[in-house]
Design a protein around this motif. Structure first.
Motif, PDB file in Angstrom:
ATOM      1  N   GLN A 142       4.579  -1.621  -1.706  1.00  0.00           N
ATOM      2  CA  GLN A 142       4.088  -0.500  -2.518  1.00  0.00           C
ATOM      3  C   GLN A 142       2.909  -0.943  -3.388  1.00  0.00           C
ATOM      4  OE1 GLN A 142       6.881   0.876  -5.397  1.00  0.00           O
ATOM      5  NE2 GLN A 142       6.180   2.997  -5.292  1.00  0.00           N
ATOM      6  N   CYS A 143       3.037  -2.122  -4.010  1.00  0.00           N
ATOM      7  CA  CYS A 143       1.940  -2.619  -4.866  1.00  0.00           C
ATOM      8  C   CYS A 143       0.678  -2.867  -4.040  1.00  0.00           C
ATOM      9  CB  CYS A 143       2.323  -3.918  -5.559  1.00  0.00           C
ATOM     10  SG  CYS A 143       3.618  -3.711  -6.754  1.00  0.00           S
ATOM     11  N   ASN A 198      -0.124  -1.176  -1.546  1.00  0.00           N
ATOM     12  CA  ASN A 198      -0.506   0.109  -0.944  1.00  0.00           C
ATOM     13  C   ASN A 198      -0.373   0.091   0.584  1.00  0.00           C
ATOM     14  OD1 ASN A 198      -1.147   2.663  -1.488  1.00  0.00           O
ATOM     15  ND2 ASN A 198      -3.323   2.314  -1.965  1.00  0.00           N
ATOM     16  N   LEU A 199       0.681  -0.516   1.056  1.00  0.00           N
ATOM     17  CA  LEU A 199       0.916  -0.658   2.495  1.00  0.00           C
ATOM     18  C   LEU A 199       2.310  -0.159   2.844  1.00  0.00           C
ATOM     19  CD1 LEU A 199      -0.275  -4.357   3.041  1.00  0.00           C
ATOM     20  CD2 LEU A 199      -1.601  -2.295   3.548  1.00  0.00           C
ATOM     21  N   THR A 200       2.541   0.031   4.142  1.00  0.00           N
ATOM     22  CA  THR A 200       3.909   0.233   4.606  1.00  0.00           C
ATOM     23  C   THR A 200       4.225  -0.953   5.515  1.00  0.00           C
ATOM     24  OG1 THR A 200       3.508   1.345   6.711  1.00  0.00           O
ATOM     25  CG2 THR A 200       3.446   2.735   4.710  1.00  0.00           C
ATOM     26  N   ASP A 205       2.096  -1.740   8.521  1.00  0.00           N
ATOM     27  CA  ASP A 205       0.768  -2.379   8.378  1.00  0.00           C
ATOM     28  C   ASP A 205       0.833  -3.895   8.497  1.00  0.00           C
ATOM     29  OD1 ASP A 205      -0.610   0.050   7.793  1.00  0.00           O
ATOM     30  OD2 ASP A 205       0.306   0.011   5.798  1.00  0.00           O
TER      31      ASP A 205
END
Ligand code: KG4
Ligand code: ZN
Length: 349
Positions: free
Chosen positions: A70-71, A73-75, A78
């Motif tokens: 989350q920090c 900005n990925l899942t 990725d």
């Protein structure tokens, strides 16, 4: 022409009492590096208790994974590859990180890399480099004191090691003799700043041994005998003893590193591990680098103590040199790698 897309790696480190996760894109884009330390928990035992470390890794790690993604900005989709420390370290502690990373790699059908913790420390001074230059690596951590001739990534020859205590271990044991909480290396260093390094005459074991090995247990014993004979009663005497002990350790580390560089005719030194933070060691090596003229690279802050960024960095080199990265199945062999608590310092990559 389009540049090939940098691949993104998620790495986990859990070899001792730090639970760490990092996400690295390419060689130098560190998207996140989080560390949860259990040092306070183990301090009351005066050292790391393996089962307690394992239980805390198990509690700390699962929420750290979604939080890191989350920090950044990925899942999880990725992430191109996963890595974890395979050894050396405490068996029940290693198991937690390795099992989680393997589980993610299997679940996502991505390559998995089993990484040697010492190689992580060794290469950390060059974090961000896509090519590792030929150099001498000095690893000074709580568990290891090694001098390594690094020719290139994956080509390492250990030139010397401590035949007893590691440098960090010696700092911690002397700190304990002086009633400091575990691990006391950093606090001893801080107190030493206020002391006189010439106040006590302490031995420099193996300084003239003509090889690149180290020994710190005699120095620690010398401090113990000294304290038995002359209990330390003032803050000034304590600071003087800290400064004298630190100077002895630093004298040995500096002399052996310079000797090996000269022997191998190399002008680059990399210094890694928790003791690379030591104020006096850094000062002395910087002075020597200016005096003699060599390049010095310290592991960056946040990568000296145990961390997952250094594990991700080694994995990034492995991924780059692996022709099979596009096919996770060909990388799957490392999924069979079991924890190796006593992984040899000679067995890298
Ligand atoms: O690299 P690291 O996490 O250990 C292992 O992987 O084994 O480093 C921890 C060690 C501890 O022994 C700690 O006391 C020592 O590094 N340390 C220091 C300093 N900061 C940490 N020793 C001397 N001076 C410091 N400033
Ligand atoms: Zn370490």
């Amino acid at each position: 022409m389009n540049q090939p897309k940098s691949r993104t790696l998620l790495a986990i480190e859990s070899s001792c009492d730090e639970t760490a996760i990092a996400i690295l894109r390419g060689f130098n884009e560190l998207l996140i590096s989080n560390i949860t330390s259990q040092a306070n928990i183990h301090a009351s035992y005066g050292g790391v208790v393996p089962e307690v470390a394992s239980r805390n890794h198990l509690a700390d790690l699962p929420p750290m994974i979604p939080h890191a993604l989350q920090c950044a900005n990925l899942t999880i989709h990725d992430i191109d590859a996963f890595a974890a420390t395979v050894g050396p370290g405490l068996a029940p502690a290693l198991l937690v990180g390795l099992s989680h990373a393997k589980g993610l790699a299997i679940g996502m059908n991505r390559p998995f890399f089993a990484i040697n913790h010492i190689e992580g420390h060794l290469l950390s001074p060059f974090f961000g480099y896509s090519t590792i230059p030929e150099h001498i690596g000095l690893i000074v951590s709580g568990g290891h004191t090694l001098l390594v001739h690094v020719k290139s990534f994956g080509d390492y020859t250990v030139a010397g090691k401590s035949i007893d205590d590691a440098a960090g271990e010696a700092f911690d044991k002397v700190a304990k003799l002086l009633n400091m909480p575990y691990p006391g290396g950093a606090l001893l260093d801080e107190l030493a700043e206020k002391g006189n390094p010439k106040a006590f005459d302490l031995p420099r074991s193996m300084l003239h041994s003509k090889d690149s090995n180290f020994s710190f247990s005699g120095l620690k014993t010398a401090v113990r005998y000294l304290l038995e004979k002359h209990p330390i009663e003032t803050a000034e005497a304590k600071a003087n003893l800290c400064a004298s002990f630190r100077e002895a350790v630093v004298d040995i580390l500096v002399a052996k590193s310079l000797e090996l560089m000269q022997k191998k005719n190399l002008r680059i030194l990399g210094v890694s591990g928790g003791v690379a933070t030591n104020v006096r060691l850094r000062q002395r090596l910087l002075e020597e680098s200016l005096r003699i003229g060599f390049e010095i690279h310290f592991a960056p802050e946040g990568m000296r103590m145990d961390n997952a960024a250094m594990i991700a960095y080694v994995a990034a080199h492995r991924l780059a040199s692996s022709k099979s990265y596009l096919c996770p199945h060909t990388c799957k062999s490392e999924l069979d790698d079991d924890i190796q608590p006593r992984l040899d310092w000679k067995k890298f990559s």
